[in-house]
Write a protein that holds these residues in place. Structure first.
Motif, PDB file in Angstrom:
ATOM      1  N   PRO A 171       0.839  -1.202   0.000  1.00  0.00           N
ATOM      2  CA  PRO A 171       0.000   0.000   0.000  1.00  0.00           C
ATOM      3  C   PRO A 171       0.877   1.257   0.000  1.00  0.00           C
ATOM      4  O   PRO A 171       1.917   1.297   0.669  1.00  0.00           O
ATOM      5  N   LEU A 172       0.464   2.275  -0.727  1.00  0.00           N
ATOM      6  CA  LEU A 172       1.239   3.514  -0.846  1.00  0.00           C
ATOM      7  C   LEU A 172       0.357   4.716  -0.532  1.00  0.00           C
ATOM      8  O   LEU A 172      -0.728   4.863  -1.097  1.00  0.00           O
ATOM      9  N   PHE A 173       0.838   5.561   0.346  1.00  0.00           N
ATOM     10  CA  PHE A 173       0.115   6.782   0.692  1.00  0.00           C
ATOM     11  C   PHE A 173       1.145   7.775   1.222  1.00  0.00           C
ATOM     12  O   PHE A 173       1.687   7.592   2.308  1.00  0.00           O
ATOM     13  N   TYR A 174       1.447   8.816   0.433  1.00  0.00           N
ATOM     14  CA  TYR A 174       2.471   9.769   0.852  1.00  0.00           C
ATOM     15  C   TYR A 174       2.324  11.086   0.081  1.00  0.00           C
ATOM     16  O   TYR A 174       1.461  11.225  -0.793  1.00  0.00           O
ATOM     17  N   HIS A 175       3.178  12.026   0.380  1.00  0.00           N
ATOM     18  CA  HIS A 175       3.115  13.369  -0.204  1.00  0.00           C
ATOM     19  C   HIS A 175       3.173  13.298  -1.729  1.00  0.00           C
ATOM     20  O   HIS A 175       4.031  12.636  -2.307  1.00  0.00           O
TER      21      HIS A 175
END
Length: 302
Positions: A171-175
């Motif tokens: 999972p990827l969640f970043y600026h």
């Protein structure tokens, strides 16, 4: 295959060579940190330092929006060329670093030809296609032991009737580099997920005489609309479903990929140097570098 995930996946799939130039004659013991490292390095690249290794994959990209059927948007064909270099640490043991660069081209779903313009069915007009050309896509060093000399590498695969397989969900969640500095308050973070399946034959993997393993791979990526699609924040997402394998060399790539590399991106015939220290590139960072920013006019674009 793009994004920070390279660091995550490479960190999960550890690997290192026992000598940096040749493999041991004994079979690899998957139950030890050192054995797990060797096996995983053979999956990712080669136990011989600076030996180029090629992966390729092919598949399809679809749209998903609430209240309507998914649409086939385009086909995809990709490649990654990488190499590994050995790194030694007094406490963490003998490890390695992987350096790579990758291309993924978008193909017309009817003709299979490379597309440089694409008819966006949600906008009713053509947009310019920006093919994936990420250079570099490198990994941080991987070691069998931690800085406090505790074992950290282990074999993540499953073995059944002579075969092995391994799945990773990232999972990827970043600026988001294409959004502003107030994402904490108004949203806009980069949000995606990548799912990998690696598989092969156990005897081939643990054979100490072989410096690399024969590997097949499945890949699924779910993300927001690609920047070049000009979707302007519309609801929906893109998912890519692809399969591929490790190749014997550059010549085994598809004709479309070789045409693209030879005419537009010849640097992708070889991996970056083993001591490459550049920051990783992604579709989003490359788009930002190559596209002039514009303010959205009142009423938006049509």
């Amino acid at each position: 295959m793009t994004q920070k995930i390279r660091g995550v996946v490479r960190g999960m799939i550890l690997g290192v060579c026992l000598t940096g130039s040749a493999v041991a004659a004994d079979n690899v013991d998957l139950t030890t940190p050192e054995g797990a490292i060797v096996a995983n390095r053979k999956i990712q690249c080669s136990t011989i330092d600076n030996r180029p290794v090629f992966y390729t994959w092919q598949g399809s990209a679809f749209s998903r929006r609430r209240g309507e059927a998914d649409q086939l948007l385009f086909k995809v064909s990709g490649m990654n060329v990488r190499q590994c270099v050995t790194i030694r640490d007094e406490k963490r043991g003998e490890g390695y670093r992987l350096v790579s660069r990758e291309i993924m081209i978008y193909l017309d779903p009817r003709t299979g030809k490379i597309m440089d313009r694409w008819r966006n069915p949600f906008l009713g007009r053509d947009v310019d296609v920006m093919h994936v050309a990420n250079d570099p896509v490198n990994q941080p060093p991987s070691f069998p032991y931690s800085a406090s000399a505790k074992p950290v590498a282990r074999w993540y695969g499953t073995e059944i009737t002579g075969s092995w397989f391994m799945n990773l969900t990232i999972p990827l969640f970043y600026h988001n580099v294409l959004q502003g500095e107030y994402q904490k308050y108004v949203g806009g973070a980069y949000h995606a997920a990548e799912m990998f399946n690696f598989m092969g034959e156990t005897a081939n993997l643990i054979d100490g005489r072989k410096d690399t393993a024969a590997v097949k791979v499945g890949w699924v990526r779910v993300s927001e609309w690609l920047p070049w699609m000009e979707m302007q924040g519309r609801e929906g997402l893109v998912y890519v479903h692809a399969a591929g394998k490790k190749l014997n060399g550059y010549e085994d790539l598809s004709p479309e990929l070789k045409e693209y590399i030879e005419t537009r991106a010849p640097a992708y015939k070889v991996p970056p140097p083993g001591d490459d220290t550049r920051p990783n590139a992604t579709t989003w960072t490359v788009f930002k570098e190559q596209t002039r920013p514009e303010k959205l006019p009142r009423g938006g674009y049509r």
